[in-house]
Design a protein around this motif. Structure first.
Motif, mmCIF file in Angstrom:
data_model
loop_
_atom_site.group_PDB
_atom_site.id
_atom_site.type_symbol
_atom_site.label_atom_id
_atom_site.label_comp_id
_atom_site.label_asym_id
_atom_site.label_seq_id
_atom_site.Cartn_x
_atom_site.Cartn_y
_atom_site.Cartn_z
ATOM 1 N N ARG A 104 -15.601 -25.067 67.165
ATOM 2 C CA ARG A 104 -15.915 -23.699 66.739
ATOM 3 C C ARG A 104 -14.634 -22.902 66.540
ATOM 4 N NH1 ARG A 104 -21.270 -23.249 67.497
ATOM 5 N NH2 ARG A 104 -22.246 -24.366 69.212
ATOM 6 N N THR A 105 -14.680 -22.030 65.550
ATOM 7 C CA THR A 105 -13.651 -21.017 65.368
ATOM 8 C C THR A 105 -14.374 -19.676 65.448
ATOM 9 O OG1 THR A 105 -13.842 -20.758 62.961
ATOM 10 C CG2 THR A 105 -12.460 -22.580 63.749
ATOM 11 N N ALA A 106 -13.676 -18.601 65.185
ATOM 12 C CA ALA A 106 -14.321 -17.289 65.238
ATOM 13 C C ALA A 106 -15.499 -17.192 64.268
ATOM 14 C CB ALA A 106 -13.300 -16.188 64.938
ATOM 15 N N ARG A 107 -15.364 -17.843 63.096
ATOM 16 C CA ARG A 107 -16.409 -17.700 62.076
ATOM 17 C C ARG A 107 -17.014 -19.004 61.595
ATOM 18 N NH1 ARG A 107 -13.207 -14.346 57.707
ATOM 19 N NH2 ARG A 107 -11.568 -15.773 58.395
ATOM 20 N N LEU A 108 -16.487 -20.134 62.045
ATOM 21 C CA LEU A 108 -16.916 -21.428 61.519
ATOM 22 C C LEU A 108 -17.432 -22.345 62.618
ATOM 23 C CD1 LEU A 108 -13.887 -22.097 59.143
ATOM 24 C CD2 LEU A 108 -16.145 -21.205 58.512
ATOM 25 N N ASP A 111 -22.506 -19.285 59.371
ATOM 26 C CA ASP A 111 -23.850 -18.706 59.474
ATOM 27 C C ASP A 111 -24.927 -19.733 59.123
ATOM 28 O OD1 ASP A 111 -22.704 -16.225 60.171
ATOM 29 O OD2 ASP A 111 -22.522 -15.656 58.048
ATOM 30 N N GLY A 112 -24.724 -20.981 59.564
ATOM 31 C CA GLY A 112 -25.703 -22.041 59.366
ATOM 32 C C GLY A 112 -25.693 -22.706 58.001
ATOM 33 N N VAL A 113 -24.835 -22.256 57.100
ATOM 34 C CA VAL A 113 -24.792 -22.787 55.737
ATOM 35 C C VAL A 113 -23.558 -23.682 55.569
ATOM 36 C CG1 VAL A 113 -24.606 -22.151 53.286
ATOM 37 C CG2 VAL A 113 -25.970 -20.741 54.853
ATOM 38 N N LEU A 114 -23.763 -24.855 54.966
ATOM 39 C CA LEU A 114 -22.654 -25.771 54.684
ATOM 40 C C LEU A 114 -21.744 -25.134 53.636
ATOM 41 C CD1 LEU A 114 -21.426 -28.660 55.065
ATOM 42 C CD2 LEU A 114 -22.730 -29.297 53.045
ATOM 43 N N ILE A 115 -20.489 -24.879 54.019
ATOM 44 C CA ILE A 115 -19.530 -24.275 53.081
ATOM 45 C C ILE A 115 -18.277 -25.122 52.896
ATOM 46 C CG2 ILE A 115 -20.332 -21.918 53.562
ATOM 47 C CD1 ILE A 115 -17.523 -21.615 55.056
ATOM 48 N N GLY A 116 -18.206 -26.258 53.601
ATOM 49 C CA GLY A 116 -16.988 -27.034 53.458
ATOM 50 C C GLY A 116 -17.014 -28.373 54.154
ATOM 51 N N ILE A 150 -16.066 -24.222 49.721
ATOM 52 C CA ILE A 150 -16.644 -23.793 48.453
ATOM 53 C C ILE A 150 -15.856 -22.577 47.947
ATOM 54 C CG2 ILE A 150 -18.946 -24.718 48.926
ATOM 55 C CD1 ILE A 150 -19.838 -21.872 49.672
ATOM 56 N N PRO A 151 -15.724 -22.439 46.635
ATOM 57 C CA PRO A 151 -14.910 -21.350 46.092
ATOM 58 C C PRO A 151 -15.322 -19.951 46.555
ATOM 59 C CG PRO A 151 -15.247 -22.996 44.414
ATOM 60 C CD PRO A 151 -16.115 -23.397 45.591
ATOM 61 N N THR A 152 -16.590 -19.708 46.821
ATOM 62 C CA THR A 152 -16.996 -18.374 47.277
ATOM 63 C C THR A 152 -16.464 -18.070 48.679
ATOM 64 O OG1 THR A 152 -19.114 -19.252 48.033
ATOM 65 C CG2 THR A 152 -19.059 -18.255 45.823
ATOM 66 N N ALA A 153 -15.963 -19.085 49.383
ATOM 67 C CA ALA A 153 -15.391 -18.883 50.722
ATOM 68 C C ALA A 153 -13.869 -18.728 50.674
ATOM 69 C CB ALA A 153 -15.764 -20.064 51.630
ATOM 70 N N GLU A 203 -8.225 -20.420 59.065
ATOM 71 C CA GLU A 203 -8.952 -20.623 60.322
ATOM 72 C C GLU A 203 -9.313 -22.106 60.500
ATOM 73 O OE1 GLU A 203 -13.125 -18.766 61.802
ATOM 74 O OE2 GLU A 203 -11.743 -17.338 60.881
ATOM 75 N N LEU A 204 -9.768 -22.726 59.418
ATOM 76 C CA LEU A 204 -10.158 -24.130 59.452
ATOM 77 C C LEU A 204 -8.945 -25.032 59.683
ATOM 78 C CD1 LEU A 204 -12.207 -26.394 59.082
ATOM 79 C CD2 LEU A 204 -12.002 -26.065 56.598
ATOM 80 N N ALA A 205 -7.882 -24.825 58.922
ATOM 81 C CA ALA A 205 -6.682 -25.662 59.059
ATOM 82 C C ALA A 205 -6.075 -25.521 60.453
ATOM 83 C CB ALA A 205 -5.663 -25.304 57.978
ATOM 84 N N GLU A 206 -6.024 -24.294 60.971
ATOM 85 C CA GLU A 206 -5.491 -24.088 62.327
ATOM 86 C C GLU A 206 -6.319 -24.849 63.360
ATOM 87 O OE1 GLU A 206 -3.298 -19.764 62.192
ATOM 88 O OE2 GLU A 206 -5.469 -19.773 62.497
ATOM 89 N N LYS A 207 -7.632 -24.871 63.189
ATOM 90 C CA LYS A 207 -8.496 -25.582 64.140
ATOM 91 C C LYS A 207 -8.245 -27.087 64.070
ATOM 92 C CE LYS A 207 -11.586 -25.492 67.319
ATOM 93 N NZ LYS A 207 -11.317 -24.759 68.575
ATOM 94 N N LEU A 208 -8.079 -27.611 62.869
ATOM 95 C CA LEU A 208 -7.803 -29.046 62.719
ATOM 96 C C LEU A 208 -6.472 -29.420 63.361
ATOM 97 C CD1 LEU A 208 -8.979 -29.577 59.034
ATOM 98 C CD2 LEU A 208 -10.159 -30.316 61.124
#
Length: 177
Positions: free
Chosen positions: A6-10, A71-76, A96-99, A107-112
């Motif tokens: 988990r991250t703050a938003r993902l 928010d429960g939706v696959l975005i990446g 996804i481009p809208t993200a 946030e994602l790269a830092e978590k990885l």
């Protein structure tokens, strides 16, 4: 077993079969796939790739691969895997481009990277990025990756190899504190 992160938003969690349509849509979007692997692939190839996540990667516990949700939706998509190209572990991520453009990629790269250092115990984490992918190069530079070398691809394009060292990030954290 692939852990949930988990991250703050993902939320990063293992894929489930019901994610296939979202996965294929992500990889069929050429704004995304132009930067992934060998570039855009056929829908059949992307469906086969999704199937291999279950039959090969998860079944053999080869490396960690996650569905990225907000928010429960696959975005990446995200993964960290050993690769001979860099002689270590490489992070891979796509949204996804809208993200794009609101810090989710960072946030994602830092978590990885943190997962690579803290959970896998890696001394360094790598990324391979097309030299034309300025957004990803800038993102990785902001979080501590440094350009190590270039790879000239068969098609004449250049892929940059970037490395983030655990010791360097610890030093940066101390300097900020």
């Amino acid at each position: 077993m692939i852990p949930t992160l988990r991250t703050a938003r993902l939320l990063l969690e293992p894929y489930v079969p019901e994610d296939e349509e979202g996965f294929v849509a992500l990889f069929q979007d050429t704004r995304v796939s132009q930067w992934m692997g060998d570039g855009p692939a056929s829908e059949a190839d992307d469906r086969a790739l999704f199937g291999r996540i279950f039959t090969k990667v998860y079944a053999r516990e080869l490396f960690d691969v996650w569905a990225v949700r907000r928010d429960g939706v696959l975005i990446g998509h995200a993964e960290i895997k050993p690769t001979d190209v860099v002689g270590g572990h490489e992070i891979v991520y796509a949204l996804i481009p809208t993200a794009w453009g609101n810090g989710l990629g960072t946030e994602l790269a830092e978590k990885l990277v943190a997962y690579g250092f803290d959970t896998l115990g890696l001394p360094e984490v790598h990324a391979t990025v097309a030299a034309r992918n300025h957004a990803s190069l800038a993102l990785l530079g902001r979080i501590g990756f440094e350009h190590v070398r270039d790879i000239e691809e068969d098609d004449g394009t250049v892929t940059q190899v970037l490395t983030c060292c655990r010791a360097a990030t610890q030093g940066r954290a101390k300097a900020v504190a």
